[in-house]
Design an enzyme around this catalytic site. Structure first.
Site, PDB file in Angstrom:
ATOM      1  CB  CYS A 247      -0.942   0.003   1.202  1.00  0.00           C
ATOM      2  SG  CYS A 247      -2.306  -1.168   1.005  1.00  0.00           S
TER       3      CYS A 247
ATOM      4  CB  THR B 275       5.388  -0.127   3.196  1.00  0.00           C
ATOM      5  OG1 THR B 275       4.185  -0.855   3.096  1.00  0.00           O
ATOM      6  CG2 THR B 275       5.982  -0.194   4.557  1.00  0.00           C
TER       7      THR B 275
ATOM      8  CG  HIS C 240       3.261  -5.250   6.789  1.00  0.00           C
ATOM      9  ND1 HIS C 240       2.982  -4.099   6.099  1.00  0.00           N
ATOM     10  CD2 HIS C 240       4.286  -5.842   6.118  1.00  0.00           C
ATOM     11  CE1 HIS C 240       3.801  -3.998   5.056  1.00  0.00           C
ATOM     12  NE2 HIS C 240       4.599  -5.034   5.050  1.00  0.00           N
TER      13      HIS C 240
ATOM     14  NE  ARG D  99      -1.611   1.330  -4.416  1.00  0.00           N
ATOM     15  CZ  ARG D  99      -0.643   0.836  -5.164  1.00  0.00           C
ATOM     16  NH1 ARG D  99       0.053  -0.185  -4.714  1.00  0.00           N
ATOM     17  NH2 ARG D  99      -0.360   1.348  -6.326  1.00  0.00           N
TER      18      ARG D  99
ATOM     19  NE  ARG E  19       2.934  -3.430 -10.046  1.00  0.00           N
ATOM     20  CZ  ARG E  19       1.957  -3.095 -10.875  1.00  0.00           C
ATOM     21  NH1 ARG E  19       1.997  -3.493 -12.127  1.00  0.00           N
ATOM     22  NH2 ARG E  19       0.925  -2.382 -10.463  1.00  0.00           N
ATOM     23  CE  LYS E  20       2.043  -0.253 -15.479  1.00  0.00           C
ATOM     24  NZ  LYS E  20       0.707  -0.317 -16.111  1.00  0.00           N
ATOM     25  N   GLY E  21       3.954   2.521  -9.471  1.00  0.00           N
ATOM     26  CA  GLY E  21       3.806   3.723  -8.641  1.00  0.00           C
ATOM     27  C   GLY E  21       2.696   4.658  -9.084  1.00  0.00           C
TER      28      GLY E  21
HETATM   29  P1  A3P Z   1       2.627  -0.832  -7.607  1.00  0.00           P
HETATM   30  O1  A3P Z   1       2.910  -2.295  -7.549  1.00  0.00           O
HETATM   31  O2  A3P Z   1       1.172  -0.550  -7.830  1.00  0.00           O
HETATM   32  O3  A3P Z   1       3.479  -0.091  -8.554  1.00  0.00           O
HETATM   33  P2  A3P Z   1       4.890  -1.423  -0.487  1.00  0.00           P
HETATM   34  O4  A3P Z   1       6.031  -0.492  -0.385  1.00  0.00           O
HETATM   35  O5  A3P Z   1       3.905  -1.279   0.638  1.00  0.00           O
HETATM   36  O6  A3P Z   1       5.333  -2.809  -0.709  1.00  0.00           O
HETATM   37  O7  A3P Z   1       4.037  -0.967  -1.755  1.00  0.00           O
HETATM   38  C1  A3P Z   1       4.570  -1.089  -3.049  1.00  0.00           C
HETATM   39  C2  A3P Z   1       3.806  -0.183  -3.986  1.00  0.00           C
HETATM   40  O8  A3P Z   1       4.224   1.179  -3.788  1.00  0.00           O
HETATM   41  C3  A3P Z   1       4.133  -0.516  -5.433  1.00  0.00           C
HETATM   42  O9  A3P Z   1       2.934  -0.222  -6.166  1.00  0.00           O
HETATM   43  C4  A3P Z   1       5.260   0.468  -5.722  1.00  0.00           C
HETATM   44  O10 A3P Z   1       5.475   0.692  -7.099  1.00  0.00           O
HETATM   45  C5  A3P Z   1       4.745   1.700  -5.015  1.00  0.00           C
HETATM   46  N1  A3P Z   1       5.829   2.669  -4.711  1.00  0.00           N
HETATM   47  C6  A3P Z   1       7.074   2.401  -4.254  1.00  0.00           C
HETATM   48  N2  A3P Z   1       7.778   3.540  -4.131  1.00  0.00           N
HETATM   49  C7  A3P Z   1       6.967   4.552  -4.526  1.00  0.00           C
HETATM   50  C8  A3P Z   1       7.139   5.968  -4.650  1.00  0.00           C
HETATM   51  N3  A3P Z   1       8.288   6.561  -4.348  1.00  0.00           N
HETATM   52  N4  A3P Z   1       6.096   6.690  -5.102  1.00  0.00           N
HETATM   53  C9  A3P Z   1       4.921   6.104  -5.426  1.00  0.00           C
HETATM   54  N5  A3P Z   1       4.706   4.760  -5.339  1.00  0.00           N
HETATM   55  C10 A3P Z   1       5.711   3.997  -4.891  1.00  0.00           C
END
Ligand code: A3P
Length: 294
Positions: free
Chosen positions: A43, A45, A106, A129, A260-262
């Protein structure tokens, strides 16, 4: 999903961390200025970690500095993960950290240490999220560990509440209610809001943690530098986040799995409208009357 789960007080805890979570619950002693960063997995993190770290450490490490730790270290290396620390019995590491300490978990709110959730405790920041984007993000993440996993499999384990730390709605609601009952102690954030106006949320975070940006810092563009340092494109393209792995007690995962996509709304590229409306429906039902919307 292959990672084993243990049902404990209504939550499906990841088997490898179940004892670590209980040890964290029983033995963690917060300092008043500690900040516990919490989230439902996938979400935002990692992003929250970078923003809070950059904002809190801004005196020691100016966010625009070329040698800032976040340009050299994976964000997960900067902030200890309680499940792993307590599973590995490495609590002594926490004592050595300078204040204000930042830690991450978590763990559902109901299972946090009482020393955190009662009295003065310490500050807690939670991020959640849109569940549809969480499902897609989790699917891509878990596929690194289990290549034969399907999106449908991930979706169904979210729907029946058995996916890691689930049910997600109970996880989110625990923190939501806590943020209403103890607004000076628990800050509740949404990934979508953070993405819409990151700067405003960096200010909000700094204020919540008792370190608001001064007029001089505002004039110097410090907030913007924090946002820039922690932006998805910057983080994803750093060498340290493109290579290497996080070694946890029971598994290791590549750093790049966390970037990944962000974006928001990527679920439309993966999920059928029927799947989306089933997920929306269950969340609408669970959140009804709470004041929280998905
Ligand atoms: P997506 O898989 O939709 O791209 P977590 O850190 O809780 O594991 O969550 C990972 C999600 O946060 C991934 O989403 C990742 O791409 C996104 N994320 C990581 N760094 C980010 C950033 N700096 N800005 C926005 N999204 C980010």
């Amino acid at each position: 999903i292959l990672i084993g789960r243990r049902l404990y007080k209504g939550f499906w805890l990841p088997e490898p961390y179940a004892l670590g979570i209980l040890a964290f619950q029983r033995r963690f002693t917060p300092r008043p200025d500690d900040v516990v960063l919490t989230s439902y997995p996938k979400c935002g993190t990692t992003w929250l970690k970078t923003l809070v770290f950059a904002a809190m450490a801004r005196d020691a490490y100016p966010p625009a500095a070329a040698d800032h730790p976040l340009r050299r270290l994976n964000p997960h290396a900067c902030i200890p993960f309680m499940e792993d620390i307590f599973t590995k019995r490495q609590e002594a590491k926490l004592d050595g950290l300078p204040s204000p300490r930042l830690v991450h978990t978590h763990t559902p709110y109901a299972l946090l240490p009482e020393t955190v959730t009662t009295g003065d405790g310490c500050k807690v920041v939670y991020i959640c999220r849109d569940p549809k984007d969480m499902v897609v993000s989790m699917y891509h993440y878990l596929r690194r560990l289990q290549p034969d996993l399907s999106l449908a499999g991930t979706f169904h384990s979210v729907l029946d509440g058995t996916v890691l730390y689930g049910p997600m709605w109970d996880h989110v609601l625990g923190y939501w209610h806590a943020s209403i009952a103890r607004p000076d102690r628990v800050l509740f954030l949404k990934y979508e809001d953070l993405l819409r106006n990151t700067g405003e949320h960096v200010r909000k975070l700094a204020e919540f943690m008792g370190r608001p940006f001064s007029g001089a810092e505002e004039a110097a563009g410090t907030v913007e530098s924090v946002v820039e340092l922690c932006s998805f494109d910057k983080m994803k393209n750093l060498d340290v986040n493109k290579t290497g792995t996080i070694e946890r007690k029971y598994h290791s995962i590549a750093h790049d799995a966390f970037f990944r996509k962000g974006v928001t709304g990527d679920w439309v590229n993966h999920m059928s409208p029927e799947m989306a409306s089933r997920l929306d429906e269950i969340f609408r039902d669970k959140l009804r009357g709470t004041g929280l919307t998905a």
